[in-house]
Write a protein that holds these residues in place. Structure first.
Motif, PDB file in Angstrom:
ATOM      1  N   LYS A 209       0.635   3.602   3.000  1.00 17.40           N
ATOM      2  CA  LYS A 209       0.558   2.144   3.123  1.00 17.40           C
ATOM      3  C   LYS A 209       1.338   1.681   4.347  1.00 17.40           C
TER       4      LYS A 209
ATOM      5  N   ASN B  12      -0.479  -0.154   7.544  1.00 20.97           N
ATOM      6  CA  ASN B  12      -0.041  -1.489   7.936  1.00 20.97           C
ATOM      7  C   ASN B  12       0.605  -1.519   9.321  1.00 20.97           C
TER       8      ASN B  12
ATOM      9  N   TYR C  99       0.038  -1.657  12.826  1.00 20.40           N
ATOM     10  CA  TYR C  99      -1.053  -1.921  13.758  1.00 20.40           C
ATOM     11  C   TYR C  99      -0.887  -1.171  15.079  1.00 20.40           C
TER      12      TYR C  99
ATOM     13  N   PRO D  25      -0.804  -7.737  11.354  1.00 22.02           N
ATOM     14  CA  PRO D  25      -1.056  -8.215   9.989  1.00 22.02           C
ATOM     15  C   PRO D  25      -0.723  -9.696   9.809  1.00 22.02           C
TER      16      PRO D  25
END
Length: 135
Positions: free
Chosen positions: A17, A21, A23, A77
């Motif tokens: 995760k 997340n 980028y 995000p």
């Protein structure tokens, strides 16, 4: 034993995760994938045997669809973009690079620029944009 496996899966999920997340990782992967496309389009002949009519267009859709996937995860995000704006951005970015790729191929002996290839590239970007519009 099963409990330890479950704990290991949860820890792996938490680590993944964090990677998904991040980028910045996807920006680097996007550049790497674009360099790979550039390298392959610099070759006079690809090491792929065409098995059926239109297979080259399918390969374009898949290859540039993957680029669209990487672009989709390259957005920060916290940047709240409307889903339609994300789809348009991803599609335009992929279409632009597909056009540059075809322009580059026009200078490679044994290769030529093809508007149908750019169309297939754009379709791949659009599909990725639609699938990953709500990241």
């Amino acid at each position: 034993m099963a409990f330890h496996l479950l704990i290991a899966c949860i820890i792996l999920y938490e680590k993944m995760k964090d990677i998904i997340n991040n980028y910045r990782i996807f920006r680097v992967l996007s550049i790497f994938w674009m360099v790979t496309i550039f390298y392959l389009s610099s070759r006079p002949k690809l090491p792929v045997e065409i098995v059926f009519y239109g297979m080259d267009k399918v390969l374009h859709i898949v290859c540039f669809g993957f680029l669209g996937f990487l672009f989709a995860f390259s957005f920060r995000p916290h940047e709240e973009k409307k889903p339609l704006v994300r789809v348009i951005l991803i599609t335009l970015m992929v279409a632009f690079y597909g056009g540059l790729d075809e322009f580059h191929q026009s200078f490679v002996p044994g290769r030529d620029a093809n508007l149908y290839d750019v169309t297939a590239d754009t379709i791949g970007g659009l599909i990725s944009g639609v699938i990953f519009r709500k990241r």
